[in-house]
Scaffold this active site. Structure first.
Site, PDB file in Angstrom:
ATOM      1  N   CYS A 113      40.911  23.975  50.054  1.00 45.09           N
ATOM      2  CA  CYS A 113      40.525  22.826  49.215  1.00 45.09           C
ATOM      3  C   CYS A 113      41.424  21.608  49.405  1.00 45.09           C
ATOM      4  CB  CYS A 113      40.500  23.230  47.750  1.00 45.09           C
ATOM      5  SG  CYS A 113      39.355  24.560  47.437  1.00 45.09           S
ATOM      6  N   HIS A 253      41.442  17.205  43.087  1.00 47.30           N
ATOM      7  CA  HIS A 253      40.515  18.283  43.463  1.00 47.30           C
ATOM      8  C   HIS A 253      39.906  18.839  42.171  1.00 47.30           C
ATOM      9  CE1 HIS A 253      38.729  21.793  45.014  1.00 47.30           C
ATOM     10  NE2 HIS A 253      39.687  22.628  44.665  1.00 47.30           N
ATOM     11  N   ASN A 283      33.464  23.640  41.691  1.00 45.09           N
ATOM     12  CA  ASN A 283      34.475  23.425  42.735  1.00 45.09           C
ATOM     13  C   ASN A 283      33.771  23.381  44.098  1.00 45.09           C
ATOM     14  OD1 ASN A 283      36.459  23.710  44.671  1.00 45.09           O
ATOM     15  ND2 ASN A 283      37.574  25.324  43.596  1.00 45.09           N
TER      16      ASN A 283
HETATM   17  N1  ACO Z   1      32.793  35.320  31.961  1.00 46.39           N
HETATM   18  C1  ACO Z   1      33.299  36.005  30.923  1.00 46.39           C
HETATM   19  N2  ACO Z   1      34.481  36.636  30.979  1.00 46.39           N
HETATM   20  C2  ACO Z   1      35.180  36.547  32.117  1.00 46.39           C
HETATM   21  C3  ACO Z   1      34.698  35.841  33.233  1.00 46.39           C
HETATM   22  C4  ACO Z   1      33.453  35.223  33.128  1.00 46.39           C
HETATM   23  N3  ACO Z   1      32.920  34.526  34.138  1.00 46.39           N
HETATM   24  N4  ACO Z   1      35.606  35.927  34.220  1.00 46.39           N
HETATM   25  C5  ACO Z   1      36.632  36.649  33.758  1.00 46.39           C
HETATM   26  N5  ACO Z   1      36.358  37.041  32.478  1.00 46.39           N
HETATM   27  C6  ACO Z   1      37.172  37.840  31.575  1.00 46.39           C
HETATM   28  C7  ACO Z   1      38.226  38.624  32.308  1.00 46.39           C
HETATM   29  O1  ACO Z   1      37.676  39.855  32.772  1.00 46.39           O
HETATM   30  C8  ACO Z   1      39.270  38.816  31.249  1.00 46.39           C
HETATM   31  O2  ACO Z   1      38.887  39.875  30.404  1.00 46.39           O
HETATM   32  P1  ACO Z   1      39.989  40.936  29.904  1.00 46.39           P
HETATM   33  O3  ACO Z   1      40.975  40.104  29.153  1.00 46.39           O
HETATM   34  O4  ACO Z   1      39.189  41.863  29.089  1.00 46.39           O
HETATM   35  O5  ACO Z   1      40.546  41.515  31.152  1.00 46.39           O
HETATM   36  C9  ACO Z   1      39.184  37.528  30.434  1.00 46.39           C
HETATM   37  O6  ACO Z   1      37.884  36.963  30.707  1.00 46.39           O
HETATM   38  C10 ACO Z   1      40.245  36.528  30.786  1.00 46.39           C
HETATM   39  O7  ACO Z   1      40.252  36.392  32.215  1.00 46.39           O
HETATM   40  P2  ACO Z   1      41.284  35.507  32.935  1.00 46.39           P
HETATM   41  O8  ACO Z   1      41.181  35.711  34.411  1.00 46.39           O
HETATM   42  O9  ACO Z   1      42.616  35.703  32.281  1.00 46.39           O
HETATM   43  O10 ACO Z   1      40.729  34.055  32.564  1.00 46.39           O
HETATM   44  P3  ACO Z   1      41.418  32.683  32.815  1.00 46.39           P
HETATM   45  O11 ACO Z   1      41.594  31.976  31.543  1.00 46.39           O
HETATM   46  O12 ACO Z   1      42.597  32.790  33.748  1.00 46.39           O
HETATM   47  O13 ACO Z   1      40.269  31.901  33.617  1.00 46.39           O
HETATM   48  C11 ACO Z   1      39.690  31.270  35.857  1.00 46.39           C
HETATM   49  C12 ACO Z   1      39.824  32.423  34.863  1.00 46.39           C
HETATM   50  C13 ACO Z   1      38.658  30.301  35.340  1.00 46.39           C
HETATM   51  C14 ACO Z   1      39.224  31.841  37.196  1.00 46.39           C
HETATM   52  C15 ACO Z   1      41.063  30.549  36.006  1.00 46.39           C
HETATM   53  O14 ACO Z   1      42.070  31.517  36.218  1.00 46.39           O
HETATM   54  C16 ACO Z   1      41.080  29.560  37.137  1.00 46.39           C
HETATM   55  O15 ACO Z   1      40.408  28.541  37.102  1.00 46.39           O
HETATM   56  N6  ACO Z   1      41.931  29.793  38.165  1.00 46.39           N
HETATM   57  C17 ACO Z   1      42.022  28.877  39.294  1.00 46.39           C
HETATM   58  C18 ACO Z   1      40.909  29.149  40.236  1.00 46.39           C
HETATM   59  C19 ACO Z   1      40.741  28.073  41.289  1.00 46.39           C
HETATM   60  O16 ACO Z   1      40.965  26.925  41.046  1.00 46.39           O
HETATM   61  N7  ACO Z   1      40.303  28.517  42.474  1.00 46.39           N
HETATM   62  C20 ACO Z   1      39.959  27.651  43.535  1.00 46.39           C
HETATM   63  C21 ACO Z   1      41.123  27.226  44.349  1.00 46.39           C
HETATM   64  S1  ACO Z   1      40.667  26.059  45.506  1.00 46.39           S
HETATM   65  C22 ACO Z   1      40.160  26.755  46.988  1.00 46.39           C
HETATM   66  O17 ACO Z   1      40.898  26.822  47.913  1.00 46.39           O
HETATM   67  C23 ACO Z   1      38.778  27.289  47.182  1.00 46.39           C
END
Ligand code: ACO
Length: 367
Positions: A113, A253, A283
């Site tokens: 990204c 980004h 994204n």
């Molecule tokens: N819907 C509902 N619940 C979900 C979902 C979903 N889509 N996804 C995860 N959960 C659950 C998890 O299983 C977890 O449940 P648990 O507590 O029972 O285990 C709970 O929700 C919390 O999950 P987390 O992973 O802690 O959620 P978080 O607040 O960290 O959000 C997210 C997750 C949105 C993925 C966040 O971590 C994020 O945005 N990270 C950065 C990702 C990113 O930017 N990636 C791209 C990089 S750029 C590139 O190079 C492509």
């Protein structure tokens, strides 16, 4: 030493929209969770007949139209993508052929990204060195083809689209002012697509194991992103001799609204200085910065003379920031229609293929 100005821009976004409610029919999630945790409401998904190269070509033609530059005047094409058309040939070569950029060198750049920032910097440095005059930089993605639509941790995040900039040499000060590029491969495991490369060549097993899908440790990426976004912005500004007070727009980004908010707090800048459209696109990886920039231009927010910072992060891990003064099209000598070159390019490409085929037949006869 010439300056490297951004003189043209264009985007191509597929029409089909996938809402959070649509995704909730595929995996155990819901609109409220996705909006709260990411800020995303919907994303665009490429039709079957669209791909990374077709979106790139559409965005490129629009950018050349804005710059009023003929494809034949391009010296360099860089495509950056996390979802390239193939491992090789480079998507940039497909674009070069399809737009009729007969004099341009072309290559792909992979920095996930952060790719658009890296690629604009590479093009700008080539212009600054005097080795080229006109460059086309494209970020293009069809990540929907690499996402596991059964994995709620990743499938909610990504969208498809492309954005392109034309960069041109000029003696007028301005354009790209500074850039910083960083990487930390010790975090490579946090965000991967392992299948189909040399370590895990495609087999039935790699497909069965889902190695051809994006895999992500979301929390690790989130922590990393919030650590680097603000710091990289400051670095690029310092290099350009600017402070946050000089900045009209930060164009980050678009991965997660909360990540952008954290960067704004770190920089002590108000959120209304940040261009944000993650809610409508998700994204789009390398395309997210140019799509946001072009939307800001089209809304009349981003104007000639404005000081801007692009900042991004991604798999690798990579991150970077680039400070620029927004320019706009250069005064035109004559009116150019890049779309017309495309028709000639198609013809020329067909003819070249036919000639290569005939050459092959003749050489077999000689043997
Ligand atoms: N819907 C509902 N619940 C979900 C979902 C979903 N889509 N996804 C995860 N959960 C659950 C998890 O299983 C977890 O449940 P648990 O507590 O029972 O285990 C709970 O929700 C919390 O999950 P987390 O992973 O802690 O959620 P978080 O607040 O960290 O959000 C997210 C997750 C949105 C993925 C966040 O971590 C994020 O945005 N990270 C950065 C990702 C990113 O930017 N990636 C791209 C990089 S750029 C590139 O190079 C492509």
């Amino acid at each position: 030493m010439p300056f490297a100005h951004i003189t043209g821009w264009g985007i191509s976004v597929p029409e089909p929209i996938l809402t959070n409610d649509d995704i909730a029919k595929m995996v155990d999630t819901n609109d409220e969770w996705i909006r709260d945790r990411t800020g995303i409401r919907e994303r665009h998904i490429a039709r079957e007949d669209q791909s990374t190269s077709t979106l790139a070509v559409e965005a490129a033609i629009k950018a050349l139209q804005v710059a009023n530059l003929a494809p034949t005047d391009l010296d360099l094409i860089i495509v950056t993508s996390s979802s390239p058309e193939y491992i090789f040939p480079a998507t940039a070569c497909l674009v070069q052929d399809q737009i009729g950029a007969t004099k341009a060198g072309a290559f792909d750049l992979l920095a996930a990204c952060s790719g658009f920032i890296y690629a604009v910097n590479m093009a700008a440095q080539s212009i600054r060195s005097g080795s080229i005059k006109n460059a086309l930089v494209i970020g293009s993605e069809t990540l929907s083809r690499f996402v596991n639509w059964k994995d709620r941790n990743t499938c909610i995040l990504f969208g498809d689209g492309a954005g392109a900039f034309v960069l041109q040499a000029s003696d007028q000060p301005g354009g790209v002012l500074s850039a910083v590029m960083h990487s930390d491969g010790s975090g490579a495991d946090s965000l991967t697509l392992l299948g189909g490369g040399a370590r895990h060549p495609a087999t039935e097993l790699t497909v069965h194991e889902g190695k051809h899908f994006v895999q992500m440790d979301g929390k690790a990426v989130f922590r990393f992103a919030t650590r680097v976004m603000g710091a990289a912005t400051k670095e690029a500004l310092e290099l350009a001799g600017l402070t946050t007070a000089d900045v009209d727009w930060v164009i980050p980004h678009q991965a997660n609204f909360r990540i952008i908010e954290t960067a704004a707090k770190y920089l002590k800048m108000p959120m209304d200085k940040f261009v944000v459209n993650v809610d409508r696109y998700g994204n789009t990886s390398t395309a997210s910065i140019p799509i946001a920039a072009v939307e800001a231009v089209e809304k009349g927010q981003l104007k000639a003379g404005h000081k801007i910072v692009f900042v991004g992060f991604g798999a690798g891990l990579t991150w970077g920031a680039l400070a620029a003064e927004w320019t706009g099209p250069m005064p035109a000598k004559k009116h150019v229609h890049p779309e017309q070159y495309r028709l000639f390019a198609r013809l020329r490409s067909l003819l070249r293929r036919a000639l290569r085929y005939i050459e092959g037949l003749l050489s077999r006869r000689e043997l």
